[in-house]
Design a protein around this motif. Structure first.
Motif, short mmCIF file in Angstrom:
data_model
loop_
_atom_site.label_atom_id
_atom_site.label_comp_id
_atom_site.label_asym_id
_atom_site.label_seq_id
_atom_site.Cartn_x
_atom_site.Cartn_y
_atom_site.Cartn_z
N HIS A 160 0.74 -1.18 -0.08
CA HIS A 160 -0.01 0.05 -0.09
C HIS A 160 0.79 1.35 0.05
O HIS A 160 0.45 2.46 0.08
N ILE A 161 2.21 1.21 -0.41
CA ILE A 161 2.89 2.39 -0.81
C ILE A 161 1.98 2.98 -2.05
O ILE A 161 1.84 2.33 -2.93
N LYS A 162 2.05 4.26 -1.82
CA LYS A 162 1.55 5.04 -2.98
C LYS A 162 2.50 5.40 -3.99
O LYS A 162 3.53 6.09 -3.80
N LEU A 163 2.45 4.73 -5.21
CA LEU A 163 3.50 4.85 -6.02
C LEU A 163 3.17 5.55 -7.16
O LEU A 163 3.67 6.29 -7.77
N HIS A 165 1.19 8.39 -8.71
CA HIS A 165 0.29 9.64 -8.10
C HIS A 165 -0.63 10.51 -9.29
O HIS A 165 -1.50 11.37 -8.70
N THR A 240 11.24 -0.59 -7.56
CA THR A 240 11.11 0.66 -6.75
C THR A 240 10.60 0.70 -5.28
O THR A 240 11.21 1.23 -4.27
#
Lengths: 308, 308
Positions: A160-163, A165, A240
């Motif tokens: 749930h890393i916001k990658l 945008h 990433t």
């Protein structure tokens, strides 16, 4: 004398039960079905019944470790959609019936990460991160041989890393653009469909309900250019996530597991190549390896939490 | 009886020296100049000379903690461009002259994070992350009241999270698109210059050598639309870093420090608003606060590492 440990991995379909020696050697393992009816009310009873009917008497059991598909604080599962559970304190529910207070609980991805440390790909490394690429993206952070759970049980929720945008896809968590939307089996399909809709490239693939990760890997092996591009992007996103975790907690080793990791060395090498390009200078040599324990990682890790 | 602790923060311009009680109360503090000539060879001598000439006899000192602007493993600084150092084992260099083996060393951003935990904004929280917004972006991860250093001393290098994947600006680390290029004082200037070059908006600001973060904040306070947009993006990037760290290690509290944080509550509220929009559901309520100790965080944290 107590000499056995149970490591139990509760999944949405099956419950894996492992019997381990005091030293962490797997002696035997079983699977029982997960009964999710009636809000999963019978799950813990079913486990207790199985264990009590087993040949090992309860007084010979040192303790029990559980992996569950939801966030955990101490021995309490906060919620577990796959099992139908709201808040459940596993220790409270089971300590009397199992006559044992030595009960430990972790999120299943965290347990798997610890399992690989106990007996798998990250054995011998005290600081590691495991990323599990399945339908979603799970992960576990191990520091000093211990699972980092965080204050809300949300440590290691790297999926749930916001990658993304701009125009990120919706994620099951309610946000959009999460790593999981581009770096899971579903994510690979998302990327492929996006490319199929967006580009004029000829491809053997079609964006349909049936399209899955294996089909995309197969197409790439057959030199389907669009599939190759999709996998390139997919592995870049995974790299990433590794880039981020290496400058956050700087583990010695990163373990890639889950169904998607069955694509093996070619997948791994693509991830490593991307990571070499974007990794922070002093961590570019972080080991990135494939998981070793497969579906047994959870029971190893669950058992590994038990204090002996 | 030993009763004092020294906390020493070695910066590129000055060295801050704090004398603490056994319980961590700051008794006195001093600053001496950092002599970076001759590859910083005199720095440790200068510190030892100062301490030996101080009124506290060496035998009354329990131990020494050091913060340094570079990566650290155990008591060894791996490299320190600002000081002119290559690898330096501070304990080895100083234990004889200070007649003390109780010497601890950390990266300065990590020491500052621990300082805020010992006596500042994150006091009372065992898991915290501090993000220091200055010329660059430093950070420190504290788990269970201890600094996480990682296997290469690169834990808490959040400034080098790769955040911008297309046309990212070059970062001092050799990569491009790092958080530091958009979320530091320099980053805010970068964003502003980009907007000035790219948009037709009228602004009181000009992209020049003299442009700095304070000027941009002042312009925003005077309702300069472009400055307001720049600060909106800037705070979004900081919120993104917090989003990432909350799903990686899930701290109880995030502390924002460094020169830029002097913009105070308005800055903090913008960061919090963005974070509420993009945070993972179970961690949306993570506390985000301003640092309290200012330039003293480093000496508090350095002293805080010393075993008493």
């Amino acid at each position: 004398m107590s000499e056995f440990i149970y490591g139990i991995d509760i999944g949405g379909t099956t419950i894996k039960i492992g019997l381990f020696s005091k030293l962490g050697t797997l002696i035997n393992k079983w699977e029982i079905n997960t009964n999710t009816t009636n809000f999963g009310k019978n799950i813990l009873n079913d486990i207790a019944t199985f264990i009590k009917s087993n040949e090992v008497p309860l007084e010979k059991v040192i303790g029990y470790g559980f992996g569950v598909p939801g966030p955990v604080i101490d021995t309490t599962v906060l919620n577990c959609v796959n099992l139908g559970w709201n808040q459940v304190d596993i220790k409270k529910e089971l300590s009397t019936v199992l006559q044992n207070e030595n009960i430990f609980v972790a999120n299943d991805a965290n347990a798997a990460a610890l399992g690989e440390t106990k007996n798998g790909a990250s054995k011998g490394f005290k600081d590691s991160v495991m990323i599990t690429l399945g339908t979603g993206v799970g992960s576990g952070v191990i520091i000093d041989n211990k699972i980092i759970t965080g204050s809300n049980g949300a440590a290691g929720e790297l999926g749930h890393i916001k990658l993304i945008h701009d125009n990120g896809l919706p994620c099951g968590c309610g946000n959009n653009g999460c790593l999981e939307t581009v770096a899971s089996a579903t994510g690979l399909k998302n990327i492929t469909c996006h490319l199929l809709n967006d580009s004029k490239k000829i491809s053997t693939l079609k964006c349909s309900k049936e399209l899955n990760a294996k089909m995309i890997f197969d197409a790439a092996n057959n030199m389907d250019e669009l599939a190759i591009t999709a996998i390139d992007r997919f592995t870049y996103y995974i790299a990433t996530a590794i880039q981020i975790i290496t400058v956050s907690v700087n583990p010695e080793i990163v373990v890639i597991g889950g169904g998607v990791s069955k694509a093996g060395e070619p997948l791994l090498n693509k991830i490593i190549n991307h990571f070499k390009n974007i990794g922070f200078s002093s961590v570019k040599d972080t080991k990135i390896v494939l998981a070793k324990l497969g579906n047994d990682a959870g029971i190893y890790g669950a058992a590994g939490m038990v204090k002996v």
